[in-house]
Scaffold this active site. Structure first.
Site, short mmCIF file in Angstrom:
data_model
loop_
_atom_site.label_atom_id
_atom_site.label_comp_id
_atom_site.label_asym_id
_atom_site.label_seq_id
_atom_site.Cartn_x
_atom_site.Cartn_y
_atom_site.Cartn_z
N SER A 1 0.85 -1.19 0.00
CA SER A 1 0.00 0.00 0.00
C SER A 1 0.88 1.23 0.00
CB SER A 1 -0.85 0.01 1.27
OG SER A 1 0.02 0.04 2.40
N LYS A 2 0.27 2.37 -0.24
CA LYS A 2 1.04 3.61 -0.20
C LYS A 2 1.59 3.84 1.21
CE LYS A 2 0.49 8.60 -0.76
NZ LYS A 2 1.67 8.81 0.02
N ARG A 3 0.75 3.51 2.20
CA ARG A 3 1.20 3.65 3.60
C ARG A 3 2.46 2.85 3.86
NH1 ARG A 3 -3.09 2.99 7.47
NH2 ARG A 3 -1.76 1.53 8.59
#
Ligand code: GLU
Length: 504
Positions: A261-263
């Site tokens: 994910s971007k996180r």
């Protein structure tokens, strides 16, 4: 049958690296089969529309060298290529399905839907659905009379159109990556096809477009696999031949634990978008692979092997080679672990194979300040085997632009002694007055001078490197002498001798 594939992103933000991989596999497959690669913008969900996302997608694909044969910009005979411009086409199919008793009108309000789910939860139904059983307790054209339905519509009550799935029937199709997929309609939802604003949902628009654009193969991320049985049903209901399906494995976090994910990428400090992206809502900048310094062909090579492998040891493939070798059968079923170190390794390999001239021009642009082109070419040549990104050359080659401020302590302790200082002084005196010197001449002068009293090279080289660069290691020393020029070399030797305290 001619191969026609599509990449169908929704412009809801920057294009994630997983999306670029989907586009790439579609592109490779199309090119391999002399087919057509279509870029379709799926923007039916106006609520999730993000400004700038569509041009971002176009720019990212262009940078990566994945150019659509048909699309909003490229044009083509199957347009428009943006769903919002195809609006009028979808409703007719929803109407057709209603007329054939394969879909129905539903008036339920959000509150009524919530209440239905609550009721089912209380009755311990694990997965509450709007389906063959529950729809008979709801307010729709299956439970209301035709007159009531007409009245409600005439009074302006909002309604949606839902697919009418059979109660208990196996839907089966063969996925080219995953093999046979069988899902029973008892576990499926009567999904909405047309929303109350008259816009189609993703499901309806997607299959109408795929059909009308004569898409032969649907190649997309695994997150769409749960939607595929519904799509297969829609093809059957509408009497259309369905395309082949290939659902690509997920990209996983480096430790294999969950989806990338971007996180997760932010936390681990690597990019997840191909190009820089400024979120228009928050103004937050996310760095792209391009701006981080990745060469687009290295990026593509890396991405191609995330989930697919032609077999064998070879890892470096040009786009043409990828096209030649690509096959859907060799896509892995298991998720692909994302390894940024591998991406860096690819970049190093591609950097090395670039010409000094090409790298020099990038280096000069990055540097911003005026530097002699031939000097930049020599610097690029000296450093390209030693860096991951062109931008690293600025740091790694700092000594080309400025006299060292400090000297590596360990080398000072071990290698800076009277003999070294004497020999450096002698070497400097051979260089004095010379305009320029190339690396072979420099080596020659040094070797001949040291040979006079048989001083081993190893007693002098580390001290010479220290005087010129301040460092213990680095690129070829003779190349450094050529680039710095005799006068600068002499001045640095003198400065080092005047600055560094001598060891006994
Ligand atoms: N619009 C969908 C997406 O955003 C397309 C999925 C598909 O390829 O069918 O990925």
């Amino acid at each position: 049958m001619s191969v026609r594939v599509r990449f169908a992103p929704s412009p809801t933000g920057a294009l994630h690296i997983g999306g670029v991989r989907t586009a790439l596999y579609n592109y490779l497959f199309a090119k391999k089969h002399n087919g057509t690669f279509v870029l379709r913008i799926e923007d039916t969900d106006q609520n999730r529309f993000v400004d700038g996302a569509e041009s971002y997608i176009e720019n990212a694909l262009e940078w990566a060298g994945i150019s659509p044969d048909e699309g909003v910009k490229a044009g083509g005979g199957y347009g428009p290529y943006k769903q919002s411009e195809r609006k009028v086409r979808y409703k007719a199919f929803a109407d057709q399905l209603i007329a054939e008793d394969k879909a129905y009108i539903a008036f339920d309000t959000p509150e009524e839907l919530d209440a239905m789910r609550e009721r089912l939860k209380e009755a311990r139904v694990a997965n509450p659905q709007y389906n063959a059983i529950t729809r008979m307790q709801m307010r729709n054209s299956l439970t209301l009379s035709a007159e009531e339905v007409d009245n409600l519509i005439a009074e302006g009550h909002p309604y949606v159109v839902r697919i009418k799935l059979p109660r208990n029937e196996d839907v089966r199709f063969k996925d080219l990556v995953r093999g046979w997929v069988v899902v029973n309609t008892a576990t499926m939802d009567d999904k909405v096809l047309l929303k109350s604003d008259g816009m189609p949902t993703y499901h309806l628009a997607n299959i109408v477009d795929d059909h009308q654009m004569e898409i032969s193969h649907v190649i997309r991320g695994e997150e769409w696999l749960p939607s595929a049985p519904l799509h297969v049903m829609l093809y059957e209901y509408l009497g259309w031949e369905k395309p082949e399906f290939a659902h690509l494995p997920l990209l996983l976090k480096p430790d294999g634990n969950g989806k990338l994910s971007k996180r997760a990428a932010d936390k681990l400090g690597f990019p997840i978008f191909p190009l820089n992206w400024v979120d228009p809502a928050t103004n937050e900048l996310s760095k792209g692979f391009k701006e981080e310094g990745y060469l687009s062909d290295a990026f593509i090579n890396f991405l191609a092997l995330l989930g697919w492998n032609p077999g064998g040891e070879k890892e470096i493939f040009s786009m043409d080679e990828l096209i030649e070798l690509f096959s859907l059968e060799k896509i892995n079923k298991a998720g692909a672990k994302f390894d940024i170190e591998k991406a860096k390794w690819f970049n190093e390999q591609y950097l090395k194979s670039r010409s000094d001239e090409e790298l020099a021009s990038e280096f000069m642009t990055l540097l911003g300040e005026g530097i002699d082109e031939s000097k930049a070419i020599s610097i690029a040549g000296a450093l390209k085997e030693r860096v991951t990104f062109v931008k690293d050359m600025i740091v790694a080659g700092g000594f080309f632009f400025a006299t060292p401020e400090s000297y590596d302590e360990k080398t000072v302790r071990k290698k800076w002694n009277q003999l070294a200082v004497d020999k450096l002084t002698g070497f400097a005196s051979h260089l004095k007055g010379l305009e320029q010197i190339d690396r072979e001449e420099a080596r020659d002068v040094l070797m001949r001078y040291l040979a006079e009293d048989e001083t081993p090279l190893g007693r002098v080289m580390p001290a010479l490197r220290l005087a010129l660069t301040g460092q213990a290691g680095g690129p070829d020393l003779m190349a450094i002498i050529e680039i710095l020029g005799p006068a600068e070399v002499v001045s640095r030797i003198e400065r080092a001798i005047g600055t560094i305290t001598l060891n006994d």
